[in-house]
Design an enzyme around this catalytic site. Structure first.
Site, short mmCIF file in Angstrom:
data_model
loop_
_atom_site.label_atom_id
_atom_site.label_comp_id
_atom_site.label_asym_id
_atom_site.label_seq_id
_atom_site.Cartn_x
_atom_site.Cartn_y
_atom_site.Cartn_z
N THR A 54 1.52 3.84 1.85
CA THR A 54 2.09 4.39 2.96
C THR A 54 3.14 3.53 3.45
O THR A 54 4.01 3.60 4.33
CB THR A 54 1.18 4.48 4.03
OG1 THR A 54 0.53 3.22 4.23
CG2 THR A 54 0.10 5.60 3.73
N LYS A 55 3.48 2.33 2.82
CA LYS A 55 4.27 1.18 3.22
C LYS A 55 5.80 1.45 3.00
O LYS A 55 6.01 2.48 2.14
CB LYS A 55 4.00 -0.08 2.90
CG LYS A 55 2.56 -0.56 3.06
CD LYS A 55 2.46 -0.54 4.67
CE LYS A 55 0.93 -1.37 5.28
NZ LYS A 55 0.01 -0.48 5.58
N ASN A 56 6.57 0.85 3.64
CA ASN A 56 8.00 1.30 3.18
C ASN A 56 8.47 1.23 1.87
O ASN A 56 9.44 1.83 1.38
CB ASN A 56 9.10 0.41 4.33
CG ASN A 56 8.81 0.93 5.65
OD1 ASN A 56 7.71 1.38 6.05
ND2 ASN A 56 9.98 0.76 6.38
N TYR A 93 0.98 -1.17 -0.07
CA TYR A 93 -0.09 -0.10 0.03
C TYR A 93 0.78 1.13 0.12
O TYR A 93 2.09 1.20 0.65
CB TYR A 93 -1.06 -0.08 1.27
CG TYR A 93 -1.88 0.86 1.30
CD1 TYR A 93 -3.13 1.01 0.41
CD2 TYR A 93 -1.99 1.90 2.27
CE1 TYR A 93 -3.95 1.82 0.53
CE2 TYR A 93 -2.67 3.10 2.55
CZ TYR A 93 -3.88 2.91 1.48
OH TYR A 93 -4.61 4.09 1.67
#
Ligand SMILES: Cc1ncc(COP(=O)(O)O)c(C=O)c1O
Length: 357
Positions: A178-180, A176
Protein backbone atom coordinates in the site's frame (compact mmCIF):
# COMPACT_ATOMS: atom_id res chain seq x y z
CA UNK A 1 -14.91 -0.84 -6.19
CA UNK A 2 -12.35 1.98 -6.27
CA UNK A 3 -9.66 0.48 -4.00
CA UNK A 4 -7.96 2.44 -1.20
CA UNK A 5 -4.57 1.36 -2.60
CA UNK A 6 -3.30 -0.28 -5.75
CA UNK A 7 0.37 -1.15 -6.32
CA UNK A 8 1.43 -0.05 -9.81
CA UNK A 9 3.71 -2.78 -11.17
CA UNK A 10 4.91 -2.33 -14.74
CA UNK A 11 7.06 -4.16 -17.29
CA UNK A 12 10.21 -2.74 -15.64
CA UNK A 13 9.53 -4.51 -12.34
CA UNK A 14 8.58 -7.78 -14.06
CA UNK A 15 11.70 -7.74 -16.25
CA UNK A 16 13.92 -6.90 -13.25
CA UNK A 17 12.52 -9.84 -11.26
CA UNK A 18 13.12 -12.24 -14.14
CA UNK A 19 16.72 -11.04 -14.44
CA UNK A 20 17.29 -11.75 -10.74
CA UNK A 21 15.75 -15.20 -10.99
CA UNK A 22 18.05 -16.00 -13.90
CA UNK A 23 21.14 -14.51 -12.23
CA UNK A 24 21.58 -17.12 -9.50
CA UNK A 25 22.03 -14.38 -6.82
CA UNK A 26 18.70 -14.39 -5.06
CA UNK A 27 19.32 -12.65 -1.74
CA UNK A 28 21.59 -10.04 -0.16
CA UNK A 29 23.32 -9.66 -3.52
CA UNK A 30 24.05 -6.86 -6.03
CA UNK A 31 20.43 -5.66 -6.37
CA UNK A 32 20.17 -5.14 -2.62
CA UNK A 33 23.40 -3.13 -2.66
CA UNK A 34 22.24 -1.07 -5.64
CA UNK A 35 18.84 -0.41 -4.03
CA UNK A 36 20.55 0.67 -0.79
CA UNK A 37 22.84 3.06 -2.66
CA UNK A 38 20.00 4.56 -4.71
CA UNK A 39 17.73 4.97 -1.68
CA UNK A 40 20.51 6.59 0.39
CA UNK A 41 21.10 9.07 -2.41
CA UNK A 42 17.38 9.78 -2.71
CA UNK A 43 17.11 10.54 1.02
CA UNK A 44 20.35 12.54 1.09
CA UNK A 45 22.08 10.28 3.63
CA UNK A 46 25.39 8.38 3.70
CA UNK A 47 23.94 4.92 4.33
CA UNK A 48 20.84 2.86 3.69
CA UNK A 49 20.44 -0.69 5.00
CA UNK A 50 17.73 -2.86 3.44
CA UNK A 51 15.63 -5.15 5.63
CA UNK A 52 12.78 -7.61 5.23
CA UNK A 53 10.06 -5.12 6.32
CA UNK A 54 9.40 -1.74 7.91
CA UNK A 55 8.85 -3.50 11.21
CA UNK A 56 12.26 -5.19 11.11
CA UNK A 57 13.83 -1.86 10.05
CA UNK A 58 12.42 -0.23 13.22
CA UNK A 59 13.42 -3.20 15.39
CA UNK A 60 16.96 -3.22 13.98
CA UNK A 61 17.39 0.57 14.28
CA UNK A 62 16.31 0.53 17.95
CA UNK A 63 18.69 -2.35 18.74
CA UNK A 64 21.53 -0.63 16.86
CA UNK A 65 21.10 2.38 19.15
CA UNK A 66 21.43 0.08 22.16
CA UNK A 67 17.81 0.39 23.24
CA UNK A 68 16.55 -2.47 25.39
CA UNK A 69 15.11 -3.59 28.68
CA UNK A 70 14.58 -0.78 31.22
CA UNK A 71 14.58 1.96 28.55
CA UNK A 72 11.66 4.14 27.51
CA UNK A 73 10.95 5.39 23.99
CA UNK A 74 8.54 8.27 23.41
CA UNK A 75 6.18 7.84 20.47
CA UNK A 76 2.66 8.53 19.22
CA UNK A 77 -0.41 6.42 20.00
CA UNK A 78 -1.97 7.31 16.62
CA UNK A 79 -0.08 5.02 14.25
CA UNK A 80 0.07 1.51 12.88
CA UNK A 81 0.83 -0.82 15.77
CA UNK A 82 4.26 -1.81 14.40
CA UNK A 83 5.74 1.53 15.55
CA UNK A 84 5.08 0.77 19.21
CA UNK A 85 5.51 -3.00 18.93
CA UNK A 86 9.04 -2.59 17.60
CA UNK A 87 9.87 -0.85 20.90
CA UNK A 88 8.37 -3.76 22.85
CA UNK A 89 10.42 -6.28 20.83
CA UNK A 90 13.62 -4.76 22.28
CA UNK A 91 12.33 -5.04 25.85
CA UNK A 92 11.91 -1.25 26.13
CA UNK A 93 8.65 0.53 26.98
CA UNK A 94 6.69 2.75 24.57
CA UNK A 95 5.61 5.99 26.28
CA UNK A 96 2.79 7.70 24.39
CA UNK A 97 2.51 11.44 23.76
CA UNK A 98 -0.71 12.84 22.32
CA UNK A 99 -0.99 14.21 18.78
CA UNK A 100 -1.63 17.62 17.23
CA UNK A 101 -5.25 17.94 16.12
CA UNK A 102 -4.52 19.19 12.60
CA UNK A 103 -1.45 17.21 11.55
CA UNK A 104 -2.27 13.91 13.35
CA UNK A 105 1.43 13.78 14.31
CA UNK A 106 3.08 13.73 17.76
CA UNK A 107 2.71 17.07 19.56
CA UNK A 108 6.23 18.36 20.37
CA UNK A 109 4.81 20.63 23.10
CA UNK A 110 3.81 17.56 25.13
CA UNK A 111 7.06 15.57 24.79
CA UNK A 112 9.19 17.04 27.57
CA UNK A 113 6.73 16.27 30.37
CA UNK A 114 7.05 12.56 29.48
CA UNK A 115 10.88 12.45 29.62
CA UNK A 116 12.24 10.48 32.59
CA UNK A 117 15.77 9.26 33.50
CA UNK A 118 14.86 6.06 31.55
CA UNK A 119 14.02 7.84 28.28
CA UNK A 120 16.49 6.90 25.51
CA UNK A 121 14.77 7.89 22.28
CA UNK A 122 11.95 9.73 20.56
CA UNK A 123 10.20 7.97 17.68
CA UNK A 124 8.10 10.44 15.68
CA UNK A 125 5.93 8.88 12.96
CA UNK A 126 5.46 10.88 9.75
CA UNK A 127 1.87 9.75 9.50
CA UNK A 128 -0.09 9.58 6.23
CA UNK A 129 2.86 11.17 4.35
CA UNK A 130 3.08 14.40 6.37
CA UNK A 131 6.29 15.05 8.32
CA UNK A 132 6.18 15.47 12.09
CA UNK A 133 7.34 18.88 13.37
CA UNK A 134 11.05 17.98 13.30
CA UNK A 135 12.69 21.27 14.44
CA UNK A 136 11.32 21.19 18.01
CA UNK A 137 11.66 17.38 18.16
CA UNK A 138 15.36 17.52 17.21
CA UNK A 139 15.92 20.42 19.62
CA UNK A 140 14.35 18.51 22.55
CA UNK A 141 16.30 15.35 21.65
CA UNK A 142 19.57 17.26 21.57
CA UNK A 143 18.91 19.03 24.86
CA UNK A 144 18.14 15.74 26.64
CA UNK A 145 20.71 13.57 24.83
CA UNK A 146 18.07 11.39 23.17
CA UNK A 147 18.24 9.40 19.96
CA UNK A 148 15.65 10.16 17.24
CA UNK A 149 14.30 7.22 15.25
CA UNK A 150 11.97 8.41 12.53
CA UNK A 151 9.18 6.03 11.58
CA UNK A 152 9.07 7.09 7.94
CA UNK A 153 7.21 3.94 6.86
CA UNK A 154 4.50 6.11 5.25
CA UNK A 155 6.80 8.92 4.17
CA UNK A 156 8.86 8.21 1.02
CA UNK A 157 9.91 11.56 -0.41
CA UNK A 158 8.44 13.64 2.42
CA UNK A 159 10.28 16.88 3.16
CA UNK A 160 10.50 19.16 6.17
CA UNK A 161 11.98 22.61 5.45
CA UNK A 162 13.51 21.27 2.23
CA UNK A 163 15.15 18.23 3.85
CA UNK A 164 14.00 14.66 3.19
CA UNK A 165 12.76 12.67 6.15
CA UNK A 166 14.96 9.78 7.18
CA UNK A 167 17.88 12.23 7.27
CA UNK A 168 17.04 13.91 10.62
CA UNK A 169 17.63 10.91 12.88
CA UNK A 170 17.78 7.24 11.95
CA UNK A 171 15.01 6.69 9.38
CA UNK A 172 12.91 3.57 8.88
CA UNK A 173 10.86 2.97 5.73
CA UNK A 174 8.40 0.26 4.63
CA UNK A 175 7.76 -1.05 1.13
CA UNK A 176 4.52 -2.84 1.91
CA UNK A 177 2.18 -2.93 -1.15
CA UNK A 178 0.00 0.00 0.00
CA UNK A 179 3.01 2.33 0.38
CA UNK A 180 3.98 5.05 -2.11
CA UNK A 181 6.45 2.54 -3.56
CA UNK A 182 6.55 -1.18 -2.89
CA UNK A 183 8.82 -4.21 -2.97
CA UNK A 184 5.91 -6.51 -1.91
CA UNK A 185 7.49 -6.73 1.56
CA UNK A 186 10.60 -4.82 2.52
CA UNK A 187 12.13 -2.09 4.62
CA UNK A 188 15.07 0.34 4.71
CA UNK A 189 17.06 2.06 7.44
CA UNK A 190 18.69 5.40 6.60
CA UNK A 191 21.46 7.07 8.60
CA UNK A 192 24.45 9.39 8.37
CA UNK A 193 26.18 7.51 11.19
CA UNK A 194 28.80 5.00 9.95
CA UNK A 195 28.75 2.98 13.19
CA UNK A 196 24.95 2.71 13.32
CA UNK A 197 24.85 1.60 9.67
CA UNK A 198 27.45 -1.11 10.36
CA UNK A 199 25.62 -2.23 13.50
CA UNK A 200 22.35 -2.50 11.52
CA UNK A 201 24.06 -4.66 8.88
CA UNK A 202 25.38 -6.97 11.62
CA UNK A 203 22.00 -7.27 13.41
CA UNK A 204 20.26 -7.96 10.08
CA UNK A 205 22.51 -10.96 9.44
CA UNK A 206 22.60 -13.02 12.66
CA UNK A 207 25.12 -10.79 14.42
CA UNK A 208 27.76 -11.75 11.86
CA UNK A 209 30.80 -9.42 11.71
CA UNK A 210 32.77 -11.59 9.33
CA UNK A 211 31.72 -14.73 7.54
CA UNK A 212 30.50 -17.20 10.19
CA UNK A 213 31.96 -15.23 13.12
CA UNK A 214 29.03 -14.18 15.30
CA UNK A 215 29.94 -11.78 18.11
CA UNK A 216 26.37 -11.03 19.17
CA UNK A 217 22.78 -12.17 18.79
CA UNK A 218 21.18 -11.03 15.56
CA UNK A 219 18.31 -11.96 13.27
CA UNK A 220 17.56 -12.92 9.70
CA UNK A 221 16.09 -9.58 8.60
CA UNK A 222 17.60 -9.72 5.09
CA UNK A 223 15.98 -8.36 1.93
CA UNK A 224 16.06 -10.60 -1.13
CA UNK A 225 17.38 -9.47 -4.52
CA UNK A 226 13.95 -10.20 -5.99
CA UNK A 227 12.43 -7.58 -3.69
CA UNK A 228 15.32 -5.15 -4.20
CA UNK A 229 14.95 -5.39 -7.99
CA UNK A 230 11.29 -4.39 -7.70
CA UNK A 231 12.34 -1.55 -5.35
CA UNK A 232 14.94 -0.21 -7.79
CA UNK A 233 12.36 -0.01 -10.57
CA UNK A 234 9.79 1.54 -8.23
CA UNK A 235 12.24 4.15 -6.94
CA UNK A 236 12.59 5.48 -10.49
CA UNK A 237 8.86 6.16 -10.42
CA UNK A 238 8.53 7.53 -6.88
CA UNK A 239 8.61 11.23 -7.75
CA UNK A 240 6.03 10.78 -10.50
CA UNK A 241 3.79 8.73 -8.19
CA UNK A 242 4.12 11.37 -5.43
CA UNK A 243 3.28 14.20 -7.82
CA UNK A 244 0.14 12.41 -8.95
CA UNK A 245 -0.86 11.79 -5.32
CA UNK A 246 -0.34 15.49 -4.54
CA UNK A 247 -2.43 16.53 -7.58
CA UNK A 248 -5.19 14.05 -6.64
CA UNK A 249 -5.21 15.42 -3.08
CA UNK A 250 -5.44 18.98 -4.40
CA UNK A 251 -8.46 18.04 -6.51
CA UNK A 252 -10.18 16.38 -3.54
CA UNK A 253 -9.48 19.32 -1.20
CA UNK A 254 -10.81 21.79 -3.77
CA UNK A 255 -14.06 19.88 -4.31
CA UNK A 256 -15.03 18.13 -1.06
CA UNK A 257 -17.73 19.74 1.08
CA UNK A 258 -18.87 19.23 4.67
CA UNK A 259 -15.71 17.48 5.89
CA UNK A 260 -12.36 18.62 7.30
CA UNK A 261 -9.69 18.11 4.65
CA UNK A 262 -5.94 17.50 5.35
CA UNK A 263 -3.73 20.43 6.34
CA UNK A 264 -0.25 20.99 4.97
CA UNK A 265 1.66 23.28 7.36
CA UNK A 266 4.11 25.70 5.77
CA UNK A 267 7.53 24.29 4.96
CA UNK A 268 6.33 20.70 4.76
CA UNK A 269 5.86 18.43 1.77
CA UNK A 270 2.90 16.08 2.20
CA UNK A 271 3.06 13.11 -0.20
CA UNK A 272 -0.42 11.82 0.67
CA UNK A 273 0.33 8.24 1.49
CA UNK A 274 -3.22 8.60 2.78
CA UNK A 275 -5.74 11.37 2.13
CA UNK A 276 -7.47 11.50 5.50
CA UNK A 277 -10.51 13.63 6.25
CA UNK A 278 -12.37 14.14 9.51
CA UNK A 279 -16.09 13.50 9.72
CA UNK A 280 -17.36 14.87 13.03
CA UNK A 281 -20.59 14.59 15.06
CA UNK A 282 -20.51 10.79 15.20
CA UNK A 283 -21.34 10.45 11.47
CA UNK A 284 -18.07 8.79 10.42
CA UNK A 285 -19.19 5.17 10.41
CA UNK A 286 -22.40 5.96 8.52
CA UNK A 287 -20.36 7.88 5.90
CA UNK A 288 -17.94 4.94 5.66
CA UNK A 289 -20.83 2.53 5.00
CA UNK A 290 -22.35 4.96 2.48
CA UNK A 291 -19.08 5.26 0.57
CA UNK A 292 -18.63 1.49 0.43
CA UNK A 293 -22.22 1.09 -0.86
CA UNK A 294 -21.26 3.55 -3.62
CA UNK A 295 -18.20 1.47 -4.59
CA UNK A 296 -15.53 3.53 -2.84
CA UNK A 297 -12.96 1.65 -0.80
CA UNK A 298 -12.63 4.11 2.06
CA UNK A 299 -10.82 2.92 5.21
CA UNK A 300 -10.34 3.96 8.81
CA UNK A 301 -6.68 4.38 9.75
CA UNK A 302 -6.89 3.78 12.70
CA UNK A 303 -10.01 2.82 14.64
CA UNK A 304 -8.14 2.42 17.94
CA UNK A 305 -5.16 4.30 19.39
CA UNK A 306 -2.34 1.94 20.33
CA UNK A 307 -2.88 2.41 24.10
CA UNK A 308 -6.45 1.12 23.66
CA UNK A 309 -5.42 -2.08 21.85
CA UNK A 310 -6.28 -5.08 23.99
CA UNK A 311 -2.80 -6.29 24.75
CA UNK A 312 -1.57 -2.79 25.61
CA UNK A 313 -4.49 -2.49 28.05
CA UNK A 314 -3.55 -5.92 29.42
CA UNK A 315 0.00 -4.61 29.96
CA UNK A 316 -1.50 -1.90 32.18
CA UNK A 317 -1.59 1.12 29.83
CA UNK A 318 -4.16 3.44 31.37
CA UNK A 319 -3.49 6.91 29.97
CA UNK A 320 -5.74 9.58 28.54
CA UNK A 321 -4.66 10.93 25.14
CA UNK A 322 -7.76 12.82 24.04
CA UNK A 323 -6.67 14.06 20.61
CA UNK A 324 -5.60 10.59 19.45
CA UNK A 325 -8.74 9.05 20.90
CA UNK A 326 -10.95 11.60 19.13
CA UNK A 327 -9.08 11.22 15.84
CA UNK A 328 -9.82 7.48 15.92
CA UNK A 329 -13.55 8.32 16.07
CA UNK A 330 -13.46 10.83 13.19
CA UNK A 331 -10.85 9.91 10.58
CA UNK A 332 -11.68 8.48 7.20
CA UNK A 333 -9.15 7.85 4.43
CA UNK A 334 -10.21 8.16 0.79
CA UNK A 335 -8.43 6.68 -2.25
CA UNK A 336 -5.72 9.08 -3.48
CA UNK A 337 -3.27 6.68 -5.16
CA UNK A 338 -1.75 7.29 -8.61
CA UNK A 339 -3.92 4.58 -10.20
CA UNK A 340 -7.06 6.76 -9.92
CA UNK A 341 -8.65 8.17 -13.07
CA UNK A 342 -10.31 11.60 -13.30
CA UNK A 343 -13.60 9.72 -13.35
CA UNK A 344 -12.69 7.94 -10.08
CA UNK A 345 -11.90 11.29 -8.43
CA UNK A 346 -15.26 12.72 -9.56
CA UNK A 347 -17.04 9.63 -8.21
CA UNK A 348 -15.32 10.01 -4.83
CA UNK A 349 -16.18 13.73 -4.61
CA UNK A 350 -19.78 13.11 -5.68
CA UNK A 351 -20.28 10.39 -3.07
CA UNK A 352 -18.67 12.31 -0.18
CA UNK A 353 -20.60 15.49 -1.00
CA UNK A 354 -23.86 13.58 -1.29
CA UNK A 355 -23.27 12.05 2.15
CA UNK A 356 -21.71 15.05 3.93
CA UNK A 357 -22.13 18.21 1.84
C1 LIG B 1 3.63 3.90 10.48
C2 LIG B 1 4.08 2.51 10.18
N1 LIG B 1 5.06 1.95 10.91
C3 LIG B 1 5.50 0.71 10.66
C4 LIG B 1 4.98 -0.05 9.64
C5 LIG B 1 5.48 -1.43 9.44
O1 LIG B 1 5.93 -1.68 8.15
P1 LIG B 1 5.82 -3.18 7.52
O2 LIG B 1 4.40 -3.48 7.30
O3 LIG B 1 6.62 -3.09 6.26
O4 LIG B 1 6.45 -4.09 8.51
C6 LIG B 1 3.98 0.50 8.83
C7 LIG B 1 3.39 -0.20 7.67
O5 LIG B 1 2.77 -1.10 7.50
C8 LIG B 1 3.49 1.79 9.12
O6 LIG B 1 2.50 2.33 8.40
Amino acid sequence: MIPIARPLIGQEEKQAVLEVLESGMLTQGPRVQAFEAAFAEYCGVRHAVATSSGTTALHTALLAHGIGSGDEVITTPFTFIASANSILFTGAKPVFVDIEKDSFNINPLLIEEKITPHTKAIMPVHLFGLPADMDPIMEIAERHGLVVIEDACQAHGVEYRGKRVGSFGTGCFSFYPTKNITTAEGGMITTNDDKIAEKCRVIRQHGMHRRYYHDELGFNFRMTDVHAAIGLAQLQKLERFNQIRIANARYLSEHLQGVITPVVPEGRRHVFHQYTIRVSDGRRDAVLDGLRERGIGAEVYYPLPVHWQKFYKDMGYDVSLPEAEQACQEVLSLPVHPGLSQEDLKTIVGAVNELCG
